[in-house]
Write a protein that holds these residues in place. Sequence first.
Motif, PDB file in Angstrom:
ATOM      1  N   LEU A 179       0.827  -1.205   0.000  1.00 14.78           N
ATOM      2  CA  LEU A 179       0.000   0.000   0.000  1.00 14.78           C
ATOM      3  C   LEU A 179       0.858   1.250   0.000  1.00 14.78           C
ATOM      4  O   LEU A 179       0.627   2.187  -0.782  1.00 14.78           O
ATOM      5  CB  LEU A 179      -0.930  -0.004   1.222  1.00 14.78           C
ATOM      6  N   ARG A 180       1.864   1.293   0.858  1.00 18.89           N
ATOM      7  CA  ARG A 180       2.696   2.489   0.972  1.00 18.89           C
ATOM      8  C   ARG A 180       3.547   2.732  -0.277  1.00 18.89           C
ATOM      9  O   ARG A 180       3.965   3.859  -0.536  1.00 18.89           O
ATOM     10  CB  ARG A 180       3.589   2.400   2.209  1.00 18.89           C
ATOM     11  N   ALA A 181       3.775   1.695  -1.070  1.00 21.38           N
ATOM     12  CA  ALA A 181       4.526   1.875  -2.305  1.00 21.38           C
ATOM     13  C   ALA A 181       3.739   2.690  -3.330  1.00 21.38           C
ATOM     14  O   ALA A 181       4.313   3.281  -4.244  1.00 21.38           O
ATOM     15  CB  ALA A 181       4.895   0.516  -2.904  1.00 21.38           C
ATOM     16  N   ARG A 182       2.407   2.753  -3.129  1.00 21.78           N
ATOM     17  CA  ARG A 182       1.571   3.468  -4.093  1.00 21.78           C
ATOM     18  C   ARG A 182       0.692   4.537  -3.441  1.00 21.78           C
ATOM     19  O   ARG A 182       0.126   5.367  -4.140  1.00 21.78           O
ATOM     20  CB  ARG A 182       0.674   2.483  -4.846  1.00 21.78           C
ATOM     21  N   ASP A 183       0.560   4.510  -2.126  1.00 21.79           N
ATOM     22  CA  ASP A 183      -0.356   5.426  -1.438  1.00 21.79           C
ATOM     23  C   ASP A 183       0.237   5.783  -0.080  1.00 21.79           C
ATOM     24  O   ASP A 183       0.348   4.939   0.801  1.00 21.79           O
ATOM     25  CB  ASP A 183      -1.720   4.753  -1.274  1.00 21.79           C
ATOM     26  N   ARG A 184       0.612   7.046   0.076  1.00 21.58           N
ATOM     27  CA  ARG A 184       1.225   7.491   1.330  1.00 21.58           C
ATOM     28  C   ARG A 184       0.203   8.080   2.299  1.00 21.58           C
ATOM     29  O   ARG A 184       0.543   8.398   3.434  1.00 21.58           O
ATOM     30  CB  ARG A 184       2.313   8.537   1.047  1.00 21.58           C
ATOM     31  N   ASP A 185      -1.045   8.250   1.859  1.00 23.03           N
ATOM     32  CA  ASP A 185      -1.998   9.027   2.640  1.00 23.03           C
ATOM     33  C   ASP A 185      -3.033   8.218   3.421  1.00 23.03           C
ATOM     34  O   ASP A 185      -3.464   8.643   4.486  1.00 23.03           O
ATOM     35  CB  ASP A 185      -2.741  10.007   1.722  1.00 23.03           C
ATOM     36  N   THR A 186      -3.491   7.078   2.897  1.00 27.69           N
ATOM     37  CA  THR A 186      -4.563   6.348   3.576  1.00 27.69           C
ATOM     38  C   THR A 186      -4.122   5.935   4.976  1.00 27.69           C
ATOM     39  O   THR A 186      -3.138   5.196   5.132  1.00 27.69           O
ATOM     40  CB  THR A 186      -4.956   5.089   2.783  1.00 27.69           C
ATOM     41  N   PRO A 187      -4.819   6.382   6.026  1.00 22.72           N
ATOM     42  CA  PRO A 187      -4.403   6.041   7.398  1.00 22.72           C
ATOM     43  C   PRO A 187      -4.587   4.552   7.687  1.00 22.72           C
ATOM     44  O   PRO A 187      -5.607   3.963   7.322  1.00 22.72           O
ATOM     45  CB  PRO A 187      -5.343   6.887   8.272  1.00 22.72           C
ATOM     46  N   VAL A 188      -3.598   3.960   8.330  1.00 24.36           N
ATOM     47  CA  VAL A 188      -3.650   2.534   8.664  1.00 24.36           C
ATOM     48  C   VAL A 188      -3.365   2.343  10.148  1.00 24.36           C
ATOM     49  O   VAL A 188      -2.355   2.841  10.667  1.00 24.36           O
ATOM     50  CB  VAL A 188      -2.636   1.724   7.839  1.00 24.36           C
ATOM     51  N   LEU A 189      -4.246   1.617  10.817  1.00 30.84           N
ATOM     52  CA  LEU A 189      -4.058   1.236  12.211  1.00 30.84           C
ATOM     53  C   LEU A 189      -3.787  -0.261  12.264  1.00 30.84           C
ATOM     54  O   LEU A 189      -4.629  -1.066  11.842  1.00 30.84           O
ATOM     55  CB  LEU A 189      -5.316   1.560  13.026  1.00 30.84           C
ATOM     56  N   PHE A 190      -2.605  -0.645  12.734  1.00 32.24           N
ATOM     57  CA  PHE A 190      -2.300  -2.048  12.942  1.00 32.24           C
ATOM     58  C   PHE A 190      -2.993  -2.507  14.212  1.00 32.24           C
ATOM     59  O   PHE A 190      -2.829  -1.912  15.282  1.00 32.24           O
ATOM     60  CB  PHE A 190      -0.789  -2.257  13.078  1.00 32.24           C
ATOM     61  N   LEU A 191      -3.768  -3.590  14.110  1.00 36.15           N
ATOM     62  CA  LEU A 191      -4.457  -4.180  15.255  1.00 36.15           C
ATOM     63  C   LEU A 191      -3.989  -5.619  15.360  1.00 36.15           C
ATOM     64  O   LEU A 191      -4.391  -6.476  14.567  1.00 36.15           O
ATOM     65  CB  LEU A 191      -5.971  -4.116  15.045  1.00 36.15           C
ATOM     66  N   THR A 192      -3.101  -5.911  16.305  1.00 33.46           N
ATOM     67  CA  THR A 192      -2.440  -7.206  16.299  1.00 33.46           C
ATOM     68  C   THR A 192      -2.043  -7.664  17.695  1.00 33.46           C
ATOM     69  O   THR A 192      -1.903  -6.850  18.615  1.00 33.46           O
ATOM     70  CB  THR A 192      -1.170  -7.137  15.410  1.00 33.46           C
ATOM     71  N   ALA A 193      -1.851  -8.967  17.830  1.00 35.60           N
ATOM     72  CA  ALA A 193      -1.383  -9.537  19.099  1.00 35.60           C
ATOM     73  C   ALA A 193       0.132  -9.455  19.222  1.00 35.60           C
ATOM     74  O   ALA A 193       0.681  -9.773  20.284  1.00 35.60           O
ATOM     75  CB  ALA A 193      -1.837 -10.999  19.200  1.00 35.60           C
ATOM     76  N   ARG A 194       0.815  -9.031  18.173  1.00 33.56           N
ATOM     77  CA  ARG A 194       2.283  -8.927  18.215  1.00 33.56           C
ATOM     78  C   ARG A 194       2.646  -7.650  18.965  1.00 33.56           C
ATOM     79  O   ARG A 194       2.603  -6.546  18.410  1.00 33.56           O
ATOM     80  CB  ARG A 194       2.845  -8.924  16.798  1.00 33.56           C
ATOM     81  N   ASP A 195       2.961  -7.819  20.244  1.00 33.82           N
ATOM     82  CA  ASP A 195       3.104  -6.662  21.126  1.00 33.82           C
ATOM     83  C   ASP A 195       4.539  -6.353  21.545  1.00 33.82           C
ATOM     84  O   ASP A 195       4.772  -5.482  22.391  1.00 33.82           O
ATOM     85  CB  ASP A 195       2.244  -6.830  22.380  1.00 33.82           C
ATOM     86  N   SER A 196       5.530  -7.034  20.976  1.00 25.70           N
ATOM     87  CA  SER A 196       6.911  -6.749  21.350  1.00 25.70           C
ATOM     88  C   SER A 196       7.357  -5.420  20.745  1.00 25.70           C
ATOM     89  O   SER A 196       6.809  -4.965  19.719  1.00 25.70           O
ATOM     90  CB  SER A 196       7.842  -7.864  20.878  1.00 25.70           C
ATOM     91  N   VAL A 197       8.340  -4.796  21.363  1.00 30.61           N
ATOM     92  CA  VAL A 197       8.855  -3.526  20.838  1.00 30.61           C
ATOM     93  C   VAL A 197       9.386  -3.681  19.417  1.00 30.61           C
ATOM     94  O   VAL A 197       9.074  -2.855  18.544  1.00 30.61           O
ATOM     95  CB  VAL A 197       9.931  -2.947  21.786  1.00 30.61           C
ATOM     96  N   PRO A 198      10.178  -4.733  19.097  1.00 29.75           N
ATOM     97  CA  PRO A 198      10.647  -4.880  17.709  1.00 29.75           C
ATOM     98  C   PRO A 198       9.506  -4.987  16.698  1.00 29.75           C
ATOM     99  O   PRO A 198       9.601  -4.445  15.594  1.00 29.75           O
ATOM    100  CB  PRO A 198      11.475  -6.172  17.756  1.00 29.75           C
TER     101      PRO A 198
END
Length: 233
Positions: free
Chosen positions: A68-87
């Motif tokens: 998505l970011r390779a073609r669209d820099r504007d659409t807001p994206v919220l990651f919702l995930t169980a992957r909670d580590s800092v990395p």
Amino acid sequence: MGIRILVVEDDELIAGSVVRGLREEGFSVEHEADGEAAWHAIQAGGWDAVVLDWWLPSQDGLSILRRLRARDRDTPVLFLTARDSVPDRVKGLNGGADDYLCKPFAFDELLARVHALIRRGEGRGGTRLGHADVEIDLATQRVSRAGKGIDLTAKEYALLVYFVRNPEQVLSRTRIYEHVWDERYDGLSNTLEVHVFELRRKLEAHGDRLIHTLRGRGYSFGSPPGSAPGAGE
């Protein structure tokens, strides 16, 4: 149709809760549970925000985000995930996410973050609508007419946004119902008529009629239909 949000989540319980909650807040929401299907939906465009899970069938969320970011820099994206580590958080944000929310989560926090993402689009001119003397702030969902605030229910708000986005057009009952309620119109329900009546009442407390009935065709928003055949108020 109001603010359009795409929810990409393969957990049925989480997806159902998020979609239902966002719709109750007046958003127009679509859902995909598969990575490839989600990518096709994203390519179609027109989303005001995307709520994206990381682990998905077919294609993972991070890959989708990078495409998505390779073609669209504007659409807001919220990651919702169980992957909670800092990395993982760093990887997601560096991959192009605007925000990152870990599961389990409170819906009120998700809603607040979605509102914040939409407000960020204000600088791109995408969060304000207006027609005639009606103004809508999509980020805060505030509505005014002639400078006076109007208190609307979630469905009245979604209906008004759809009208304002499609002014001076003939809008059939089927078209309106399927866009605002996200359901197929059965031709029997009077739900639409009830909401139009209430919305008219609130708008007309501050000015002339803007929602016009076109007999046998549907509704129009804006200038009076005049003497056009089949038109009426």
